[in-house]
Scaffold this motif. Sequence first.
Motif, short mmCIF file in Angstrom:
data_model
loop_
_atom_site.label_atom_id
_atom_site.label_comp_id
_atom_site.label_asym_id
_atom_site.label_seq_id
_atom_site.Cartn_x
_atom_site.Cartn_y
_atom_site.Cartn_z
N ARG A 1 -0.85 -5.45 -6.79
CA ARG A 1 -2.06 -6.28 -6.75
C ARG A 1 -2.63 -6.48 -8.14
O ARG A 1 -3.01 -7.57 -8.54
CB ARG A 1 -3.11 -5.62 -5.84
CG ARG A 1 -2.79 -5.71 -4.37
CD ARG A 1 -4.02 -5.29 -3.57
NE ARG A 1 -3.67 -4.82 -2.24
CZ ARG A 1 -3.53 -5.61 -1.19
NH1 ARG A 1 -3.72 -6.90 -1.30
NH2 ARG A 1 -3.20 -5.11 -0.02
N ALA B 1 2.13 -3.74 1.89
CA ALA B 1 0.71 -3.44 2.09
C ALA B 1 0.50 -2.70 3.41
O ALA B 1 -0.36 -1.83 3.51
CB ALA B 1 -0.10 -4.73 2.06
N TYR C 1 1.64 -9.35 -6.52
CA TYR C 1 1.48 -9.35 -5.06
C TYR C 1 1.59 -10.77 -4.52
O TYR C 1 2.21 -11.02 -3.49
CB TYR C 1 0.11 -8.75 -4.71
CG TYR C 1 -0.09 -8.53 -3.23
CD1 TYR C 1 -0.68 -9.50 -2.43
CD2 TYR C 1 0.32 -7.34 -2.64
CE1 TYR C 1 -0.86 -9.30 -1.08
CE2 TYR C 1 0.14 -7.13 -1.28
CZ TYR C 1 -0.45 -8.11 -0.51
OH TYR C 1 -0.62 -7.91 0.83
N ASP C 2 0.97 -11.72 -5.27
CA ASP C 2 1.02 -13.10 -4.79
C ASP C 2 2.43 -13.67 -4.89
O ASP C 2 2.85 -14.46 -4.05
CB ASP C 2 0.06 -13.96 -5.61
CG ASP C 2 -1.36 -13.44 -5.49
OD1 ASP C 2 -2.07 -13.39 -6.53
OD2 ASP C 2 -1.73 -13.04 -4.38
N THR D 1 1.82 -0.63 -4.12
CA THR D 1 1.13 -1.85 -3.70
C THR D 1 -0.06 -2.14 -4.60
O THR D 1 -0.33 -3.28 -4.97
CB THR D 1 0.64 -1.73 -2.24
OG1 THR D 1 1.71 -1.20 -1.47
CG2 THR D 1 0.21 -3.05 -1.70
N GLN D 2 -0.76 -1.08 -4.99
CA GLN D 2 -1.91 -1.31 -5.87
C GLN D 2 -1.44 -1.86 -7.21
O GLN D 2 -2.07 -2.75 -7.80
CB GLN D 2 -2.66 0.02 -6.07
CG GLN D 2 -4.09 -0.20 -6.48
CD GLN D 2 -4.85 1.10 -6.57
OE1 GLN D 2 -4.38 2.16 -6.15
NE2 GLN D 2 -6.03 1.04 -7.14
#
Lengths: 543, 492
Positions: free
Chosen positions: A191, A178, A196-197, A187-188
């Motif tokens: 997400r 990020a 991402y988590d 990165t998008q």
Amino acid sequence: MKAFYIILILFIAGCKKSPIVSQTSDEVTIIGYLENYPDQFSEFRKILNITGDDGFLGVYGTYTVFVPNNNAVASFLKSTGHSTLESMDVQKLKDIVKFCIIQDTINTTTFSDGKLSKLTMFGQYLITGAANVSGETRITVNRQANILKANIRVSNGIVHVVDNVLTPATETLAGMLANNPKYSIFTQALRETGLYDTLNVPAGSNTDSSRRWLTVLAESDSAINAAGFGTYAALKARYSHTGDPTQLEDSLHLYVDYHILYGVKYLADIVTSSSHTTLAPLEVVTAKLSGQHVLINDDDFNGVHETGVELERSTSDNSATNGVLHNSLGHFAVKIRNPVPVYWDVADFPEIRNLPAYFRKQAYAYSLTNMPADFVVPGPSTMTYSVGSTYVNGDFLMIPLGGPGRSTYIDMKTPLLVKGKYKVWICYRVQKQSNSSNNLNQISIDGEVMQRTMNFTTAMPASTAGEMEAQGWKWYTDPTSNNWGARLVGTIEIKTTERHTLRFTTLQGTQNNNNLDMIHFIPQDMDQLYPRFKADGTQVPRP
Amino acid sequence: MKKYILIVALLLTSSCGKWLDVKPQDGIIRDNYWQNKEQLKAAVIGCYSSLLNNGLVSELFVWGELRADMVSSTLNTAVDEVNIMQANILATNSYTSWSYVYSTINYCNTVIDYAAKVMETDKTLTQAALDGYLAEAHGLRALMYFYLLRTFGEVPLQLKATDSDNSLDQLEKSTQDQVYAQIVADLTFAETHALETYGSTAQDKGRLTKYGIYALEADVYLWNEKYDDCIAVCDKVINSGRYGLMDGSVQSQWFNNVFYIGNSAESIFEFQFDQQQLNPFYSMFIVATNRFIGSSRVMDEVYGIDLTDATKKDIRGDGGSIRATDQMIWKFAGATGGTTSVARTAADSWAHWFVYRYSDILLLKAEALAWVERGQEALDLVTTIRTRAGAIDGTSESPDPGSAIDVSNYILNERTREFAFEGKRWYDILRHAKRNNYAHLEIMLDMVAMTAPGSMQQSIINKYKDVRSHYLPINQYELQADKKLVQNPYYQ
């Protein structure tokens, strides 16, 4: 009388106890070593005092410590803006100390290009390497420091002196991506798919042990753009077929899954194995070192070379608190491959091709010490490469099987098999060495036993092609011969696209002349009976 | 009372004179040696005997081959040996010990220091003969220092015999130039005074004749890029007419003459192992638990395989230097060459250690010719070597004769084929890489990129970029014994 006293005095004076020299080691501990050289290590000694770690480093144990010298500590203090060690946060100092201690003795001779074999006490790996700066090469640690003096053996371990303080990574993989604007599209995607988590949990606090350490092969924006996707929206439109990337079967989710490998794998670890499992179920990436380039998914499949993508060395090997981040210079995704039939001539392998005097000309008997790489036998018997007419390509393998006088099994590595369901045919020439000879074999692929057995001494029940197929037999040569038959041993579901191991295990009987010519893997919905094969190798399709 | 004491004292001092004079009863002391020319000859032959030491020859093999690309490790390779192959050489590595080499140097020094004494007592020793023996001692010393120079770089120059407990010197290292100058000085003396023949083939190949000295000089001159000197000295050997290339049309005969029996017409200087003094190669190459095999690139790339015509093969390849089926180092392991392959037994493992052969002279001259713009003559010499060996078309190159580096690289490749496993490959690579102040370091780095294990490749390449790493560190025991020695700064 006087003489007597003189002699007595001489005796008493001469009876000295001979001194017993007791030998103990005068090797110092790590703490002792630091205290022996205060001009170099007084600052680090002070740090150990503050954190209270000088207790265990001063007694028996096996530790490897990367000790920063006084100059290193001074420049570290300057970089953090503190003027004295006492003003620093004790917890931070403790982390730094734990990060440079490993609970094992590790010599520089075991250093590779990647990580050390054990975690530091902090819970992160240190990586090593060697860098050449203006003609001088030094061993580097974590790309943060050079080793000034290596392999100093002390009584409770090994000390390496480094010229900079080693600091652990502070960001997770997700945080690293990020914070780097060149990975904005990737990165998008992370997400929106919810991964991402998954990438945002530090290793120490992750309850899911299989996902504690992960490796990400990230594509930079320029790589994605070069593949024709100008924005994230274009990427999503191309891949997300359900429209909801959080779904596990959504292709965009699989695309991101395919870029995450299990485990912490630096480039040195990636090149040591030819394939790696990814988060995408049953999908692997293949890896190879070509010259000095690390290539992903660079394969030869079905005679066609598929160019892979390169992981850029200078921007890869970035340590995070839960893994490693690498930079892929190209765009890659899960390859959809349809199963193709593999007509494997088992007598064609690189080692026999390297002997042109024998290859397809004369027989060559292998011994236990020089078996070809793809064949494994436990002994005592091995196998012989043989030539003969009618066999496809004029050659076959003669494999003695059956205990106790011969090997009880033989393992062979198949060519690349695309995942799918295949029917497996064992093509052989029947031979019964004597009236009582028998050789009943069970076939297993990657340990999974096939449904039917085959027997090298059993001839085909020749009738019509249709009837034979129903009973699990077929002709495979052209022109056909009843002595050269193929036995259907069952259907196997190949789960991953790679090479697999096939094993013949002899259940009953024992004989030398087991003549194996080919093994066919034919997708179960394809024509099983054709093509047939001429002795020169040409395929004859269904007329 | 006094009388008795006097008598006892008299007896003690007269008859027990021998008591107080401590001479060894089973050996000869120096005062009684160096009396006649037979003793001088025995001392010189003793120098050559010291070469037949398994520790020394194992080291020469390791130093010359392990860091290059022709030898692979097996499951039984020792840790010290694996560390050398992976560029992880520490001062504790047993192969950094130079004691065997300095032993031989000491024998040579002893001859050099004391030989002149013989002329005083033995008048049948002529000056020419004395100079001949001294030439052998100087030449052998130069050979030993040449090995040390190429392996360690800077070494202490011990030029006096260490002949008593009082003469233990603490020497400093000399620079590479100083060592080189000493080698050339020794060889210049030797070439003037060495004999051309000793009367028998075994002695001519086992002792340094004038031509052996020339061969060593050619190698030494080429090491420091003195091309004209090298060519001149090679021509002296070539024009002597005493040496030639053995015919290679029947591989088994060629192998038998050149490598199994040794001392062929092609050989110039070899360590003379025989049935009474076996070499160390049985346990290194032949047994099932052997420590070294040829690497897979030897058959694939170095010699190549002619896929179209199986009768064409390089006699130096399969059945010559290596056995293709299991990569055994056949040059020292084989009892027969060619297609029937029978390995030597343990009692039979007396293959010589080949220091210089005639083909070496031709290729050294070719390398020098390439760099003085006589490239076509160099290529002609390479062709001679290749024709004798039946080299296949797949390994032939056609470099531009005007381009010194291309011709030189071709010669380097041909040397790989001709001298496989003879302890020369690493020194060849180093000589080519360091030419013109390391103008061609990529020759070494490209080789390293291919042979290094994938997980260490980048580290090893970067290590070799530091040119100090091309030499071995001084062994830690040597540093403790001689306080004036300073370790190679790369290995701190």
